[in-house]
Structure formats: structure tokens, C-alpha cells
Scaffold this motif. Structure first.
Motif, PDB file in Angstrom:
ATOM      1  N   ASP A 181      46.643 -13.575  -4.687  1.00 45.10           N
ATOM      2  CA  ASP A 181      46.969 -12.315  -4.015  1.00 45.10           C
ATOM      3  C   ASP A 181      45.737 -11.579  -3.535  1.00 45.10           C
ATOM      4  O   ASP A 181      45.685 -11.051  -2.437  1.00 45.10           O
ATOM      5  N   LEU A 182      44.741 -11.564  -4.415  1.00 46.50           N
ATOM      6  CA  LEU A 182      43.557 -10.758  -4.102  1.00 46.50           C
ATOM      7  C   LEU A 182      42.644 -11.422  -3.067  1.00 46.50           C
ATOM      8  O   LEU A 182      42.044 -10.757  -2.246  1.00 46.50           O
ATOM      9  N   ARG A 227      35.260  -1.237 -14.337  1.00 49.77           N
ATOM     10  CA  ARG A 227      35.662  -1.850 -13.070  1.00 49.77           C
ATOM     11  C   ARG A 227      34.403  -2.161 -12.255  1.00 49.77           C
ATOM     12  O   ARG A 227      33.389  -1.471 -12.378  1.00 49.77           O
ATOM     13  N   GLN A 258      47.104 -13.551  -9.423  1.00 48.11           N
ATOM     14  CA  GLN A 258      46.218 -12.448  -9.024  1.00 48.11           C
ATOM     15  C   GLN A 258      45.159 -12.969  -8.056  1.00 48.11           C
ATOM     16  O   GLN A 258      44.846 -12.333  -7.047  1.00 48.11           O
ATOM     17  N   THR A 263      49.432  -7.927 -15.611  1.00 50.08           N
ATOM     18  CA  THR A 263      49.904  -6.707 -14.955  1.00 50.08           C
ATOM     19  C   THR A 263      48.791  -5.767 -14.518  1.00 50.08           C
ATOM     20  O   THR A 263      48.997  -4.958 -13.615  1.00 50.08           O
ATOM     21  N   THR A 264      47.643  -5.854 -15.127  1.00 48.93           N
ATOM     22  CA  THR A 264      46.554  -4.955 -14.706  1.00 48.93           C
ATOM     23  C   THR A 264      45.979  -5.459 -13.389  1.00 48.93           C
ATOM     24  O   THR A 264      45.519  -6.602 -13.317  1.00 48.93           O
ATOM     25  N   PRO A 265      46.010  -4.654 -12.348  1.00 51.13           N
ATOM     26  CA  PRO A 265      45.476  -5.126 -11.059  1.00 51.13           C
ATOM     27  C   PRO A 265      43.991  -5.470 -11.184  1.00 51.13           C
ATOM     28  O   PRO A 265      43.220  -4.681 -11.713  1.00 51.13           O
ATOM     29  N   GLY A 266      43.643  -6.626 -10.705  1.00 48.71           N
ATOM     30  CA  GLY A 266      42.241  -7.057 -10.708  1.00 48.71           C
ATOM     31  C   GLY A 266      41.715  -7.436 -12.077  1.00 48.71           C
ATOM     32  O   GLY A 266      40.496  -7.542 -12.277  1.00 48.71           O
ATOM     33  N   TYR A 293      38.775  -5.532 -12.716  1.00 43.08           N
ATOM     34  CA  TYR A 293      38.784  -4.839 -14.007  1.00 43.08           C
ATOM     35  C   TYR A 293      38.321  -5.822 -15.093  1.00 43.08           C
ATOM     36  O   TYR A 293      38.876  -6.925 -15.207  1.00 43.08           O
ATOM     37  N   VAL A 297      37.411  -5.833  -3.055  1.00 39.23           N
ATOM     38  CA  VAL A 297      38.408  -5.941  -4.123  1.00 39.23           C
ATOM     39  C   VAL A 297      37.826  -5.347  -5.400  1.00 39.23           C
ATOM     40  O   VAL A 297      36.698  -5.669  -5.784  1.00 39.23           O
ATOM     41  N   SER A 298      38.603  -4.498  -6.028  1.00 38.81           N
ATOM     42  CA  SER A 298      38.160  -3.899  -7.286  1.00 38.81           C
ATOM     43  C   SER A 298      38.671  -4.754  -8.446  1.00 38.81           C
ATOM     44  O   SER A 298      39.848  -5.107  -8.515  1.00 38.81           O
ATOM     45  N   THR A 328      40.663 -15.320 -13.954  1.00 41.32           N
ATOM     46  CA  THR A 328      41.780 -14.391 -13.752  1.00 41.32           C
ATOM     47  C   THR A 328      43.084 -15.191 -13.690  1.00 41.32           C
ATOM     48  O   THR A 328      43.067 -16.425 -13.673  1.00 41.32           O
TER      49      THR A 328
END
Lengths: 841, 225
Positions: free
Chosen positions: A195-196, A154, A192, A132-135, A167, A164-165, A188
Motif C-alpha cells: 500500500d505504502l 516516527r 502495508q 493496524t498502525t499506519p506505517g 512508525y 511516507v511516514s 513491515t
């Protein structure tokens, strides 16, 4: 016997330190050359193996695309296979670290729900956070340390024109699985990653384990049948073998060059062994007189040489490791730039490699010593005790030996002509024959030339004249130097010609004024997509009159991995970025743009035996598809080979994809640098690489020079060995000819005069080495250019003469030889007249 | 009055030895050889004959005493100056000829002139070779000559630069009697022609008898024969 051997060795060491040091140095430098290249070659493969092992872990097989990606619809089909126990999908994409100069990361998208052994060194707190955490990514502890990142920080990466950022959610240490794993792997969740950095529904790899009892090769066949023509299934070892095959020519060429240094080192051992044996002939004669057999004598001599070789190997391995470490970055750059393989971060030095280098070193030393050892062991005790002049025999047979060498060379050349291109290695065979001819011909040449030399005074010329008398030392020192010089000149000429060819080719084919790509393109290729908004924005700049677009990826034709480029050419008339070696340029380009065929690169044409009109079969997502070859273009970007088609043809065959590169044509008279600077300012928030034609040309030549940097190291090592050879020979002469030197002193020769005579000897050896080496070097360059390069790399190289570089190198060698003569000349000049013995000279 | 060709005053030569008593090769030798004379020195092997010649040639230096050659005190000269004296004023002849195999007969004779940096010596070389009967072999390799011929070439080499002092170490020691006799006669003849001083060392009483003066050396001590 062993005790005697050790005592003898100790005495030899004490009485002839410089002789000993130079011999050990010769072996050491030879071993250093060979071991550094073996270590680098091994490390290159080790990096690939490490990557395979880190990513695929204990997978039995991997499903890989024949095109950049394949549909994830294949995943259920893999799972449904009765042979498969477990399977997990992977999404892999290369990205650039924003704000850093050429730091690339490989993002690995994993299905975190699939049970898989991920070596977390610091695991995510819960899986939900990772999803759920983006990136959310896990980076290696080494990378985190280098970038001063901690869990919770980050950082930014770029993929194509996207920023793209990411985490840092956890740390994952692939090096706990395999020490050679890259520290730039980033893990990852697969969704994600898609998507990224890419598109949903696409995968780069599916790893799987087989049910127990299932034969891997049978499973490969069944899976390939089940999954269709867009993929191939390979075991990890097959993938490593493919990488080894990809690098085969590159590795072979470097190894061959490094062996030349060992070959030159063997001469040093020859000269020193001979000198030592001549000096100790009385001792050998005594041993034989009191009952030592010939075999015992031989074993004793070779035993001593083995000890010397062992010391050389010990030193050489250390030097080799240091040389490999110093060149790691360059080799890594070559692998990533030219072969699109993994970067090499650490050296892999398995014990068997050290053993091989050691055996080669000791073998080289023994090969250098075997001649004098056999000669000495065969003599009867009487002749050994009475003394002898061994040189005379070599002098007498020098003509026949030279004739034999030339006949061998001509025979091999004729044979190479006869077998034609059917045998790739013929260039190497001819090169080896050429280098072997040098030591065979040099005694005759030195003898004949020095005989004709009339000394007019007691100086340099007089020194040269005396070279003919000690052919065993002088002719072989000249030959060793000639081999090193031929390698130096040959490779300089080849590289100079190649560089000039590439420079001209770049000048002909880089027709646009400005080139645009993204920071991640160098590694990511088609994944480094340029956003349509960026493309439009650049094309709408007021000075831009036309834009060429490029989409590029790697695909397979049969088992061969090639670059496939789709181009949308809009270049103004007369500014065509392709230069054809076969086919007519206008019609060929028209046909290519109309979708009637493809242009192929010269390396592909040569390696696959394709010509205009032939069909090139390339794997596409819907299966193999044939493309008619309409032209063969010069291409020096990669030896892998490639095909160029229109963007429309590419879309039809491979589906839609992103543009990764643009070539912009500006209005005539525009200040290109000014436009480039403005574009860079204007697009500073987008990770673009905007370069002028001049910038990109410079960059191409920089990459070229980096690729050949290791070759230069080998050249220098070989030259160092040869210079040591000159010094060793002169020291030997100074020792053997003490009475002669004392005579000169007795007759009134001053020390500076003796010094000049010895410089003359050094100069003479250098002159013979340079002369023979220059001739052989030119021939070697032709062999490299016309036979080796074409056979292994597939490039046409026009011969250019880099006179300046060659003259500079010849002057350097001459200076090196003269510098190497100074110490022995000083030693010789200090010989007192009292050393005049009662024996004959 | 011209200085003596060779003057030794209380000359001793001692060679230190690491694990033994120092070797006294010459003991308090005094010698005066006027210019133009021939002197034969006889003695057994190891008696100090060659050491005496080496000191006279400035090849070696005395441990004690003074050596003067043609008026020059060698002890006051450095190595380079002694070398130049040797080059310009002394001719040396050796038992084993010491000819260089990579040079022709002519070039072997010319060697001192080459060393002295002379340019125009071809005529003198041929003249000397003619004098010893070897002019037609000037271009030949020295290893094709007989022992006697080799020594004749060595004599030519010693004479080329017209030295005032000739020093010969066992000049006939490596030749048979007949050749030895011939070479010795030739050497004395050539020395006398040029009013040169000749000091030669020999084992042979017969050869020694041909000199103006005979001296003997025993365990480093020089005495009249």
C-alpha cells in the motif's frame, strides 16, 4: 638446523636492519594489496550472501521475477506444489531516508501471519498493532541508534515522489542471524508495504522450504514449469553464485592489479636475498666445506626467507585490512551504483582468505629468493670461500635473456591475434607477458646503456655509469620500478582515456537541459515512480519546450540480467540522447520509437554477440518475447548491458508502469541554473532530484572517479614497493661497494661528491625504470583498452593522452626514486677511506 | 727553506677493541721525510706499515702526536680539508691496484681529475699511459690487463694530478718478481722525474734497497733499517 636457522636469521636482522626492514616492507605491501582486494571482493559477496540469508533465512528456494515483480496469484500455486512444505511471500522496495544524504533503506514486506523466524530483538506488543498502525515498521537496533530513533518514534522515507511516514514499532536484528546482514533492512507487514510503496497484487519474491526428501534441482524444474515463464526459481547458493558472476570482471581486474604489487614485492626479496647471500657466502662455503649438503643449504636459505616472508605477511595482512576498511565505502558505492547490488557495510575476513593471502605472500617471497638460493646452493665450497663475481655471468647472458623475453612477448602477441576474441583472458595473458619481459630485458638495456655512457666528471653521470656493473641488483630494481611505472602509466592512460570517452559520451548524449528524478531512484529504479501530477507540473513550466520520459527496470535475457528502459522521446531535432556504434541513427531511432525494435547497449551487443537485425529475447510477465535490434548504442552506465525501447512497446510487453525520470528541454537562451533553482523551490515538498545538465555531468564523473579510487590505491602501493626497491638496491650497493667508496674517499672525493654519485645511481635506476615502464605502460594501456575492457566490460574506449597526469606521475616517481636514494646516499657518503680493504674491488 | 714532505712527531695510533686490550698499531713514531726523497718502510704483516701510510695520507687520524704533510698540520684540518689535501697533493698506490672494473683504462687513470672536477685531462691521461706503455689500451676494460699492467695504470692514476707526495702500499706485493721489479723501477723513475717524495711500504728487501732511505717498523715502532 632449526636452531642454526633462527640464529642466522637473528644475526641477519641485527647486521642489516634497513635491508631487512625494506624486504619485509616489500612483502608486506604486496600482501596488503592482495589481501585488501581479496577482503573487499569477499565482503562484496558477503554482503549479498548476508542479505540473502537475512531475508530468506532457512528457505531452500526462492521464486524470483524475471521482470521487476510478479503477480501474487502465483503464491497459491507455490503453496499447492507437492514439493513445497512452507512458503511465504515477500515485497521488497528500496526507499530513501528523507532529509539524509543518500541513506537508503530496504523495506521488506512480510506476511506476519506466516510462521517465520523473524529475529525480533524487541518484538511488537501484539500482531494487531503491526497490522493496524499506519506505517508500522521494525528497524534494526543499529539503524535506530544511528538515527537516534526509539520504539514509538516516527521517521520519514521517500519512494519516488512520495513521502511516507513510518512508525518504529519494534526492533529486528538480522545480524543475530548473520553478521553480514544489512543494518538498513526494515520489516513491515506485506500489505502495508504494498500500500505504502507499490501496488497490491504484486510480489518480489516467494521463499519456500521443501518437504524432506525432495531434491532441490528437481523441485526447481517442477516449480518453474508450474509457475510459468515470468519467474525463475533459485537456491540461495545459486543466487550468490549469480552475484559472483555479475561481479566477476570487476573482481578479476582488481585481483590482477593487486597481484602486480606482489610481483613487484618479489623483486625486493630477490635483491635482498641476493645481497645477504653474497655477504654470507663465506659462511655458506664453510657450511658446505664441513659437510652441509646442497639440499640443506637450500633449505636453510629458503627457511630464512620464509621467516622474513612470515613477518611480511603478518604486517601485510594488518595493512591490507586497514586499506580494505578505508576503501569499503568506495567499493560499496561502485557495487550499488554500477551493479545494483547490496551496499557493503562490514568487512568479511574468513580465515581461509587470510591463509590464502599469507600463502601468496610467502610464495612470492620464496619465488623472489629461489633464484639466488639455487645459485648459491649449487656452488662448490671452494668457489664460495674464494669469492666470486656473479654479475659477470648475468652480464654475459643478458643479451640472450632479453632476446628470449622479446621472443616470448612477440609469440604471445601473435598467439593472442590468432585466437581472436574466442578467449576472453587473452588480454591478461598478453599483459602478464609484457610485464615479464621487463625483468628479462632490463639487464641487457642497463648494461648496454651504461657501457656507452662516458663519465665526464665524478657526479650523477658517473653514478649512472656504475649501474651496469651490478646488474643483479640494479637491473632488477629498475625492472621492479618499470613494472610499477607501467602499471601506473598503463592504468592512468586507460582511466584517462576512459574518463575522456565517458565525458565526451555524456556531452553527446545528455542533450536535455534539466534532469528530474526522485531521491530513491538510484536504488529503487522503477519503484521510484514520479507522480503524474509532478510530471505534468514540470512539463508545464513556461521555459520547457519538450520532455523525454523514462521508465527503467532490470529484466533477464536468458541468464543475463540487463537494464530495460522505456523512453518517450520528445527531444527537439538534433538533440538525440543516443550515439550509435552500429546502425543509422535516424532510421534506428524512428524504428525504436515506432515499436519496430530496440536499441541495445554496446556491452550487451559484445557479450551476447548481437548485432543490428538480430533478435533480443527478453523475459516478460507473459513469457520471453523477441525484439529486433535496430541499433547498438555506446553506453558506459553499466557493464551489465541494456536495451532501450519506446514506452508504448514497454507497456505492451511488460504492462503499465511508472515513469521514474524526466529530461526537460528548455527554450534556447534560458538561464538553466535559474530555472533549476526555481523548480527546486517550487517542488521543495516533493523528494525530487532536479539537476542541470552541468550538475549531472559532474556527478557522472564523480561516480567514475569513485569507481577507480581503489585502483589508485593499488597504484600507490605498487609505487611504494618500487621506491623501496630503489632504496634497497642502493643500500645493498652501499654495503657491497664499501671498498670502492673508500677508494673514492682515499683519492680525494668529498662526501657531497659521493652523495651525488649515489643520487646518480638512484636517478639512473629511476631513469631506466621510467623509460622502460613508460613504454610498457603505453602498451599495457592498449592491451587494457582494446583487449581486457572489450572482453570483460564490452566498452569501446578511445585513446586519449592525459599528458598532464602522466607527466605529473613521472615527475612524482622521479622524486620518489630520488627521495629513496637520499638515505643510502647519505650512508654511502659517510664511508671512511679507512674502509679500503686489501681485497680487490 | 721548504717544509718536509712528511713530518710525524710522537705519533701513536691506538684502536680500541670491545673485549680486549686496545691495539697499539703505532707507538710514538717520529719521522721526517724531506721533499723529493724516496723512503722504503719494511716490516711484517700487522706491524703498522699501512697505518703509518693511512696517517700520512690523512685517511686516518693519530691517537697521539702530530702529523704534518707538506707543511700542513693534519690535526688542525677537518675531514673535508684533509680530503682536499689528499686530492690535490697526494697520490696513492695500492697493493691490489683498486682499479674500477666498470671504467676503461683511461677513465681509471682520469678518476682523480674527475673527482677534482677538472674538464681537460684527456691529454695528460694519454701522456701518462704512453709513458708506461699503455696508451694503445686506453679504451680497454681493466680486467683485460695483466697484474703488472694494472699496477702501471694505478701509478698513472696516482700521478695524474701531479702530486708532491706519493704513498704506495705494497705496490709490488701482488706481482711476480720480474713485473714487481719493473713496476718499482718505473715508480721510482716517475717520482724522481717530478721531484716527488715517495714513501712506499714493502716486504721485499730487494725493493726497499732501491729507495734513498730505508726504515723498518716492528710492532708499531719505527726504526732505521
Amino acid at each position: 638446523m632449526i636452531r642454526y636457522l633462527l640464529r642466522g636469521f637473528q644475526a641477519h636482522l641485527q647486521s642489516g636492519r634497513s635491508l631487512f626492514v625494506l624486504s619485509v616492507l616489500g612483502v608486506a605491501l604486496g600482501v596488503a594489496s592482495v589481501s585488501s582486494i581479496l577482503i573487499l571482493n569477499r565482503s562484496a559477496l558477503g554482503a549479498f550472501e548476508g542479505s540473502v540469508r537475512a531475508v530468506s533465512g532457512d528457505a531452500d528456494l526462492s521464486v524470483l521475477p524475471l521482470t521487476p515483480t510478479f503477480s501474487e496469484r502465483l503464491y497459491p500455486r507455490v503453496l499447492a506444489s507437492p514439493d513445497v512444505e512452507r512458503a511465504w511471500p515477500l515485497y521488497r522496495v528500496d526507499v530513501a531516508l528523507a532529509g539524509a544524504d543518500e541513506v537508503y533503506l530496504e523495506v521488506l514486506g512480510l506476511d506476519l501471519f506466516v510462521p517465520r523466524d523473524v529475529p525480533w530483538s524487541e518484538a511488537p506488543r501484539d500482531l494487531g498493532q503491526a497490522l493496524t498502525t499506519p506505517g508500522f515498521v521494525a528497524v534494526s537496533p543499529q539503524f535506530a541508534r544511528a538515527q537516534e530513533l526509539e520504539v514509538g518514534d516516527r521517521f520519514e522515507v521517500t519512494s519516488g515522489s512520495r513521502r511516507v511516514s513510518l512508525y518504529v514499532g519494534a526492533l529486528v536484528d538480522f545480524r543475530s542471524l548473520t553478521p553480514l546482514a544489512s543494518t538498513t533492512l526494515v520489516v513491515t507487514d506485506i500489505a502495508q508495504a504494498q500500500d505504502l510503496f507499490g501496488r497490491r497484487g504484486e510480489l518480489h519474491q516467494i521463499d519456500l522450504t521443501l518437504r524432506s526428501g525432495v531434491d532441490a534441482s528437481t523441485a526447481i524444474r517442477r516449480l518453474e514449469r508450474r509457475l510459468g515463464p515470468s519467474v525463475r526459481v533459485r537456491a540461495p547458493e545459486q543466487r550468490t553464485a549469480e552475484a559472483a558472476g555479475l561481479l566477476g570482471a570487476f573482481r578479476l581486474n582488481l585481483t590482477a592489479l593487486s597481484l602486480i604489487s606482489l610481483f613487484v614485492g618479489g623483486f625486493l626479496v630477490y635483491v635482498s636475498t641476493r645481497a645477504v647471500l653474497v655477504r654470507r657466502r663465506g659462511e655458506i662455503g664453510l657450511l658446505r666445506a664441513i659437510g652441509a649438503t646442497r639440499a640443506q643449504t637450500l633449505v636453510w636459505i629458503l627457511g630464512e626467507v620464509s621467516l622474513l616472508g612470515t613477518l611480511g605477511v603478518g604486517l601485510g595482512l594488518s595493512l591490507g585490512y586497514l586499506a580494505a576498511a578505508a576503501n569499503l565505502e568506495r567499493i560499496s558505492g561502485t557495487l550499488t551504483n554500477l551493479y545494483m547490488l547490496e551496499a557493503v557495510e562490514t568487512l568479511d575476513v574468513p580465515p581461509r582468505l587470510l591463509l590464502l593471502s599469507g600463502l601468496l605472500g610467502i610464495g612470492g617471497a620464496l619465488a623472489g629468493a629461489i633464484g639466488p638460493a639455487l645459485e648459491m646452493s649449487r656452488r662448490n665450497p671452494r668457489s664460495l670461500l674464494a669469492g666470486f663475481v656473479a654479475e659477470e655471468r648475468l652480464g654475459r647472458v643478458s643479451g640472450s635473456v632479453a632476446c628470449l623475453g622479446l621472443c616470448m612477448l612477440c609469440g604471445v602477441a601473435l598467439w593472442c591475434y590468432w585466437v581472436g576474441e574466442t578467449w576472453r583472458a587473452r588480454g591478461f595473458v598478453l599483459g602478464v607477458a609484457l610485464l615479464l619481459t621487463l625483468p628479462l630485458a632490463s639487464p641487457y638495456i642497463v648494461r648496454t646503456a651504461t657501457r656507452r655512457l662516458s663519465p665526464r666528471g665524478f657526479g650523477l653521470r658517473y653514478g649512472m655509469k656504475a649501474l651496469g656493473l651490478r646488474l643483479h641488483s640494479t637491473a632488477f630494481a629498475a625492472a621492479a620500478l618499470a613494472v610499477a611505472v607501467s602499471m601506473l602509466i598503463g592504468i592512468t592512460l586507460m582511466i584517462g582515456s576512459f574518463r575522456r570517452t565517458v565525458d565526451l559520451w555524456v556531452g553527446e548524449t545528455l542533450q536535455a537541459d534539466v534532469y528530474v528524478t526522485s531521491e530513491s531512484w538510484r536504488r529503487a529504479r522503477d519503484a521510484a515512480a514520479l507522480d503524474e501530477r509532478v510530471i505534468r507540473g514540470l512539463a508545464e513550466q513556461p521555459e520547457v519546450i519538450a520532455v523525454d520520459r523514462l521508465r527503467q527496470f532490470f529484466a533477464y535475457t536468458g541468464e543475463r540480467r540487463i537494464s530495460v528502459a522505456g523512453v518517450g522521446l520528445a527531444s527537439p531535432p538534433g538533440r538525440v540522447p543516443y550515439q550509435l556504434i552500429e546502425g543509422e541513427q535516424g532510421p534506428a531511432l524512428e524504428a525504436m520509437q515506432a515499436g519496430a525494435g530496440v536499441l541495445i547497449s554496446e556491452p550487451l551487443a559484445r557479450k551476447a554477440g548481437l548485432e543490428v537485425g538480430a533478435a533480443l529475447e527478453i523475459a516478460t510477465p507473459s513469457g520471453p518475447r523477441s525484439f529486433r535490434v535496430v541499433g547498438v548504442a555506446y553506453d558506459y552506465t553499466s557493464e551489465l548491458g541494456g536495451a532501450v525501447m519506446s514506452l508504448e512497446t514497454m507497456t505492451a510487453a511488460f504492462g503499465r508502469g511508472a515513469i521514474s525520470n524526466l529530461a526537460l528541454y528548455l527554450q534556447p537562451g534560458t538561464d538553466v541554473q535559474m530555472v533549476v533553482s526555481r523548480m527546486r523551490r517550487q517542488w521543495s515538498d516533493v523528494p525530487l532530484r532536479i539537476r542541470s545538465n552541468r550538475d549531472i555531468r559532474r556527478e557522472v564523473l564523480e561516480i567514475f572517479d569513485q569507481t577507480f579510487a581503489v585502483t589508485r590505491l593499488l597504484q600507490v602501493m605498487s609505487l611504494l614497493i618500487a621506491a623501496s626497491g630503489v632504496m634497497l638496491t642502493l643500500i645493498v650497493l652501499a654495503r657491497e661497494r664499501v671498498s670502492e667508496l673508500a677508494l673514492y674517499r682515499a683519492l680525494g672525493a668529498r662526501r657531497p661528491q659521493i652523495f651525488r654519485v649515489f643520487l646518480g645511481k638512484g636517478l639512473g635506476i629511476a631513469a631506466f625504470g621510467l623509460g622502460l615502464g613508460a613504454i610498457a605502460g603505453v602498451l599495457l594501456a592498449l592491451v587494457l583498452i582494446y583487449l581486457v575492457n572489450r572482453a570483460y566490460f564490452g566498452w569501446t574506449i578511445a585513446v586519449y593522452w592525459p599528458w598532464r597526469a602522466i607527466l605529473e606521475q613521472l615527475a612524482t616517481i622521479l622524486l620518489a626514486a630520488l627521495a629513496a636514494s637520499i638515505y643510502p646516499a647519505l650512508r654511502a657518503s659517510r664511508t671512511p677511506a679507512t674502509e679500503l680493504s686489501r681485497e680487490s674491488l | 727553506m721548504s717544509p718536509p714532505a712528511v713530518l710525524f712527531e710522537g705519533v701513536s695510533k691506538i684502536y680500541p677493541r670491545p673485549d680486549a686490550e686496545p691495539l697499539r698499531a703505532l707507538r710514538d713514531v717520529s719521522l721526517r721525510v724531506p721533499q723529493g726523497r724516496s723512503v722504503a718502510i719494511t716490516g711484517r704483516s700487522g706491524s703498522g706499515k699501512s697505518t703509518l701510510l693511512h696517517l700520512a695520507a690523512g685517511i686516518d687520524e693519530p691517537s697521539e702526536g702530530r702529523v704534518e704533510i707538506l707543511g700542513a698540520d693534519l690535526g688542525r684540518l677537518n675531514d673535508a680539508e684533509r680530503t682536499l689535501r689528499r686530492r690535490d697533493q697526494i697520490g696513492l698506490i695500492f697493493q691490489f691496484f683498486h682499479l674500477l672494473p666498470h671504467l676503461s683504462v683511461g677513465d681509471n687513470v682520469a678518476l682523480p681529475a674527475m673527482i677534482a672536477g677538472e674538464r681537460d685531462y684527456g691529454g695528460r691521461v694519454l701522456e701518462l699511459l704512453e709513458r708506461v706503455g699503455l696508451a694503445d689500451r686506453a679504451r680497454e676494460r681493466v680486467d683485460r690487463l695483466s697484474g703488472g699492467e694494472m699496477q702501471r695504470v694505478a701509478i698513472c692514476r696516482a700521478l695524474l694530478r701531479g702530486p708532491e707526495l706519493l704513498l704506495a702500499d705494497e705496490p709490488t706485493g701482488n706481482l711476480d718478481d720480474r713485473n714487481g721489479q719493473r713496476v718499482m723501477e718505473l715508480l721510482l723513475e716517475l717520482a724522481a722525474e717530478g721531484q716527488r717524495t715517495l714513501i712506499f711500504v714493502t716486504h721485499s728487501e730487494e725493493m726497499a734497497a732501491m729507495a734513498d732511505t730505508r726504515l723498518a717498523i716492528h710492532s708499531g715502532v719505527l726504526e732505521p733499517s
